[in-house]
Design a protein around this motif. Sequence first.
Motif, PDB file in Angstrom:
ATOM      1  N   SER A 170       0.825  -1.203   0.000  1.00 54.59           N
ATOM      2  CA  SER A 170       0.000   0.000   0.000  1.00 54.59           C
ATOM      3  C   SER A 170       0.863   1.258   0.000  1.00 54.59           C
ATOM      4  O   SER A 170       0.555   2.249  -0.689  1.00 54.59           O
ATOM      5  N   ALA A 171       1.962   1.236   0.758  1.00 57.44           N
ATOM      6  CA  ALA A 171       2.871   2.383   0.798  1.00 57.44           C
ATOM      7  C   ALA A 171       3.537   2.617  -0.552  1.00 57.44           C
ATOM      8  O   ALA A 171       3.736   3.768  -0.973  1.00 57.44           O
ATOM      9  N   ILE A 172       3.885   1.537  -1.267  1.00 63.04           N
ATOM     10  CA  ILE A 172       4.451   1.669  -2.624  1.00 63.04           C
ATOM     11  C   ILE A 172       3.434   2.332  -3.548  1.00 63.04           C
ATOM     12  O   ILE A 172       3.778   3.213  -4.357  1.00 63.04           O
ATOM     13  N   ALA A 173       2.157   1.930  -3.425  1.00 57.72           N
ATOM     14  CA  ALA A 173       1.106   2.523  -4.255  1.00 57.72           C
ATOM     15  C   ALA A 173       0.960   4.013  -3.970  1.00 57.72           C
ATOM     16  O   ALA A 173       0.787   4.820  -4.896  1.00 57.72           O
ATOM     17  N   ILE A 174       1.021   4.390  -2.697  1.00 53.00           N
ATOM     18  CA  ILE A 174       0.916   5.811  -2.338  1.00 53.00           C
ATOM     19  C   ILE A 174       2.083   6.597  -2.923  1.00 53.00           C
ATOM     20  O   ILE A 174       1.915   7.725  -3.419  1.00 53.00           O
ATOM     21  N   ARG A 175       3.268   6.008  -2.906  1.00 51.20           N
ATOM     22  CA  ARG A 175       4.423   6.695  -3.487  1.00 51.20           C
ATOM     23  C   ARG A 175       4.257   6.857  -4.995  1.00 51.20           C
ATOM     24  O   ARG A 175       4.599   7.902  -5.560  1.00 51.20           O
TER      25      ARG A 175
ATOM     26  N   LEU B 250       8.418   6.028   1.323  1.00 55.22           N
ATOM     27  CA  LEU B 250       7.824   4.751   1.719  1.00 55.22           C
ATOM     28  C   LEU B 250       7.388   4.751   3.181  1.00 55.22           C
ATOM     29  O   LEU B 250       6.291   4.284   3.505  1.00 55.22           O
ATOM     30  N   TRP B 251       8.217   5.290   4.077  1.00 54.15           N
ATOM     31  CA  TRP B 251       7.877   5.252   5.502  1.00 54.15           C
ATOM     32  C   TRP B 251       6.617   6.076   5.795  1.00 54.15           C
ATOM     33  O   TRP B 251       5.794   5.687   6.629  1.00 54.15           O
ATOM     34  N   ALA B 252       6.452   7.200   5.087  1.00 50.60           N
ATOM     35  CA  ALA B 252       5.251   8.015   5.280  1.00 50.60           C
ATOM     36  C   ALA B 252       4.017   7.285   4.756  1.00 50.60           C
ATOM     37  O   ALA B 252       2.929   7.379   5.337  1.00 50.60           O
TER      38      ALA B 252
END
Length: 550
Positions: free
Chosen positions: A162-167, A176-178
């Motif tokens: 999900s974090a990769i998608a947000i980036r 990635l951490w955010a």
Amino acid sequence: MQSPAMASRENQVQERLLAAPEVESEEERAYYSDEKVIISVSDDDDFGAAEDDSPAPPFSWRKLWRFTGPGFLMCIAFLDPGNLEGDLQAGAIAGYSLLWLLLWATAMGLLIQLLSALLGVATGRHLAELCREEYPRWAGIVLWLMAELALIGADIQEVIGSAIAIRILSGGVIPLWAGVVITALDCFIFLFLENYGVRKLEAFFGVLIATMAISFGIMFGETTPSGKDLLIGVLVPKLGSKTIKQAVGVVGCVIMPHNVFLHSALVQSRKINIKLRSRVREAMRYYSIESAAALAISFVINVFVTTVFAKSFYGTEKAAGIGLENAGQVLQDKYGATLFPILYIWGLGLLASGQSSTITGTYAGQFIMGGFLNLRVKKWVRALITRSFAVVPAIIVALSFNSSGSAMDSLNESLNVLQSIQVPFALIPLITLVSSEQVMGFFRIGTKLKIVAWLVAAFLIAINGYLLMIFFVSELRGALLGAIVGSFLTIYVAFVIYLINRGTSLSIFCNKSSILPFDFRFLVLNFGIFSCTRNARCSRMLGYSRSVGL
């Protein structure tokens, strides 16, 4: 004629007896009576009726709609970022040749999930609760720890996906951490929706599944994979020595241990009179239909992803280096400007996958923790606890692997191994319990279905064992580490054997009755029930047995 006072007292006694199975003051429950979806107002009138052997009521589209939901929450585990990565790697490296295996793996997953649903409906309790009751305390704690480890491993992959998608969707602005922190906040979405009822939560997941279907469907349409090759791949079994690893990945992604626990709890979200076999046959008929439909949709979505990467990268030098992190970019580089920017379409589908799977992970974590530990704490507290188990490691991972694709691949491989280790600790208790006359009563599975279930379980455990062997052979270095792993494997195998042997001496219910086994041909269309709940269970079981003449 009865006096009004006497009639009132009898009504009060009847209400207390009917409410008894909930035992809300003593034990943690998956759903309490006021949280359950009412299937039909008229069904409430027969909650005091005696057991019957009448056939299930005629099929109703309206009732199918009321029962629809649990199967679609269950199918999200077949669409999580880990599965999507397995799909794209299978397509890029093996082309269309593993689509037949994806089909049969989905069918095996359906069998396991239907057994999980049968357990939940036929006992009124979910798998974690029954494991706590059946096994000694020490074994129950071990099973709980194994389930939590499997859930943490899956959740880390889902949060990172999900974090990769947000980036991707932010154009690289959000690190990635955010993205991990943003994803962690989804538990509040879960809590918000759960307060408005289970149907609102199910509708939200329906929107996320539709988002995946539309996103990956657009990618399928823009890349135009070969329909002929797709059909041959689905119908003609083919497996080469160079694609064994991808084949293992396709099958290994099917059974998520936490999903087996989850489905046995989700099916209890509907209000059903479990004393009437006809009503529960009806319930399981609808659950079977909606579960099959949900997994059919998940299969189509997985085929979309596999064939897009098969068409685009099979046989190319880039094939071996494609993963979740760079998949959208390599598609963008290949196809450039299209009607819909393929990079962002990929990011949108991946975000829907990650968000839906992390929220269902939180949901599963509640049932696992509550069932094994019998915790009676507020749901928001339990959601925060289960969310923290995954978020803290995920943030550490994001900070450590923010820019290293190869390191991220190694991490995913390690997390897959962690989940593979846990597979027997979900499948063995499940099949043991649904095979038990003492647990399932009239509707324990018959010999034929039991053999099929054990064969499927053995195959899935063997596939995951092969994955473990590959990992350990490639990663083990040194005699000391080998000795430690050998000791661990000895304990591991001993515990698996213990779980199998334990199944021969089930003693959950107080009474036994002479009942015929559940017939194989009714697995999909006709299920039934004989059950009672624990604690005050013996007295209620005795009264129920008298009422049906047992």
